[in-house]
Design a protein around this motif. Sequence first.
Motif, PDB file in Angstrom:
ATOM      1  N   THR A 189       1.181  -1.141  -0.113  1.00  0.00           N
ATOM      2  CA  THR A 189       0.050  -0.331   0.227  1.00  0.00           C
ATOM      3  C   THR A 189       0.319   1.192  -0.021  1.00  0.00           C
ATOM      4  N   SER A 209       0.911   6.019  -0.378  1.00  0.00           N
ATOM      5  CA  SER A 209      -0.284   6.943  -0.080  1.00  0.00           C
ATOM      6  C   SER A 209       0.538   7.880  -1.334  1.00  0.00           C
ATOM      7  N   GLY A 254      -3.062   7.859  -6.350  1.00  0.00           N
ATOM      8  CA  GLY A 254      -4.030   6.852  -6.826  1.00  0.00           C
ATOM      9  C   GLY A 254      -4.388   7.251  -8.214  1.00  0.00           C
ATOM     10  N   SER A 275      -7.689   1.008  -5.546  1.00  0.00           N
ATOM     11  CA  SER A 275      -7.433   2.204  -5.967  1.00  0.00           C
ATOM     12  C   SER A 275      -8.366   3.510  -6.142  1.00  0.00           C
ATOM     13  N   GLY A 303      -6.284  10.296  -4.807  1.00  0.00           N
ATOM     14  CA  GLY A 303      -6.112  11.224  -3.342  1.00  0.00           C
ATOM     15  C   GLY A 303      -6.440  10.130  -1.977  1.00  0.00           C
ATOM     16  N   LYS A 304      -6.329   9.119  -2.589  1.00  0.00           N
ATOM     17  CA  LYS A 304      -6.276   7.701  -1.364  1.00  0.00           C
ATOM     18  C   LYS A 304      -5.313   6.579  -1.776  1.00  0.00           C
TER      19      LYS A 304
END
Length: 742
Positions: free
Chosen positions: A534, A536, A539, A584, A587-588
Amino acid sequence: MRIRSRLLLLVIAILLPATIGACLGIYYVYSKQRDTYRESIRDLSYAMALLLDKEFSARVRTLQTLSRSPTITDNNLPGFYRFANEVAVNWDTVVVLSNSSGEQFLNTRSPWGTRNLPKITPSLLAQRKQHGPDAPLISDIYYAPLGKQYSFAVQVPVERDGRILYYLTMGTFTRQLQTLLEEQKLPQGWIATILDRQGVVAARSQEPEKFIGAKADETLANKIRATGQGTNDGITFDGTPVTAFFSRAPQSEWSIVVSVPLSALNGPAVQATAFVAGIALLLLGVGLGAAAVIARKTAKPMEDLRQAAIDLGRGKLIARQSSGVVEIDAVSLEMARANEQILSSKAELERRVTEAVATAEQSQKTLLQSQKLEALGRLTGGIAHDFNNIMQTLTTGLQLALFSPVEPRIKQTLEACQRAVERATELTRQLMAFGRVQEAHLETLNLDQRIGDILPLLKGVLPSNIDVQVDIEENLWPVTIDPMQLELALLNVTINARDAMSRGGVICMTMRNSSLARLDNELAAGNYVLIAITDSGEGMTADVLTNALDPFFTTKPVGKGSGMGLPQAYGFAKQAGGTLVIRSAPGKGTTITFYIPRAEGMLSTKADMQFPSERPRAKATGRLLFVEDDPLVAAVVAPALKTAGFDVVEADNVEKALDLLRSRGTFDVVFSDIVMPGKLTGIDLAERVLKDFPDTRVVLATGYSERQLDVPGVEILPKPYVVADAVEILSTSPRSDAQAES
């Protein structure tokens, strides 16, 4: 002579030649415009021909993608039939799987299992004879027996392991080519026509239903076959005199013909010429009549103009003068503007020179970068070859030392050196394998133990502003995977995560056991090990997420990404019997999860970690010709082969080896390096031996080679190799087994 008379003669002297010059200029411009107009139509026909090739190439690429379907590899023709039906979504398109003689195994216009399907169009069989069995082909138009429409077809071979299994054909109604013509929005009265290689009409911008399938004019067809591009004056099917501009597509050899009516081709230029000539004659008459009236008013302004010309010659500032005479005022104005135009032209010229110099410098930089990358690739290959020879010398010397009775302390030291050489070998192979398509080398292993070796590689590609967090569940289940492909998959995902976090961030890697009931119809119920990565980052949008696993799809700038990172990771997961899932949102961030099935077998052990003193020695006999150009390698390997039982004869290049084969009698086996000095390589030696000495076996060893081996019956032994392995392969060559069975 009075000034009025002089001015009258001046008017005549100016206007009459000017009129004649204007007429000549008009004719010249007319000729140039006509030629330019015709050239532009030729360019149009050629551009349309390229668009036609592009249309065919798109269909070829679609077929090539279809041909790589796993259902064909698994001989699952019903599954492939369903897959093909998803491509051929309408009646206009058909997908056909056939053999080399044209017999169809399936046809998406017929239900699965239909027998006695018609053969493919003879045009494709004729093209295959002309271009060979491996080339993508494009047929001429034909009348489809099932579709009941004029059609054309493209065909590609379906190959597995260098062998053609089937031929995959996509047939399409010719009416789909109408879109290509309609998109050009040709002027009224122009006609665009697509002809196949035989000069038969495949599409026509006007009344296609009347002329598709008709044969083009024989004169036009002969010109197309003879020159490929040009013009032909003739009459259309409906009787209109035209000039036809034709271009033959370079790949498909189909042709585009743009027919322009003669009236449209010549009419505007003739009308414009007549109009300008009339205006010129009218102005001449008016000028003669007005000359006498204005002559007496012209003397003073003419003198002022003469004085202005003198001032201009002396470099003085010229101001605009107003005399009431338009022509003189215009000359005065143009003289005033001349200096401004000269300066403006000079500035424009300097700007263009600057742009040209910048473009040349950029081109030079691009060329230098390309040459640098090419040189780096060759340097890497050469270093890999030399480095593997050095490691071969070290590992063989260590093995020979371990074969001899030594003190326990010395034996431990030698074994430590052996492990260091094996580690260096593994690191070298990882470096050379990066970015390559490798065969699967499956091992059953624990990921929690393996990840410790992989993490330094992953952290090495990350900048300091990106942190890596790892959470591994205890007692992870073992999995059966290709370790090299695992490293490459994790590296590709990590690089994508890095590029998505230009301002830094966190990458979290989680590994845990999971018992799944089912996953979106992709995985069967069972036990899996999950690897979730994952980031940050920014996205993905819905469109990007939809295409993320498509080969060659990338959102990176040109030259920054190949589009093969995530497809490789997905291929690794599928190769291991699992799958890969991407989650996805803009922004996330993004989470990529590998689902790897739990392995039920025993954990793998590396054979190359067994030291020579622990290996059972192979019994070896017979005459062996050892060909090695590196004296260090030869100095340690030849004695080892003699110790194993071979009667070894040495040569340091291919030419000497061939001389020994001819002069020293029969050899049982030839053991040669691939990369050799001189014009001949080890591959050339293998080909000569198999041809001239069929009873002699051949084994080749190499650490690097730019040339691919394609010699049946010859086995490759990668450097550095274990002597015991070499002795075993040389004693039990696949070629000798094949001869024994025959």
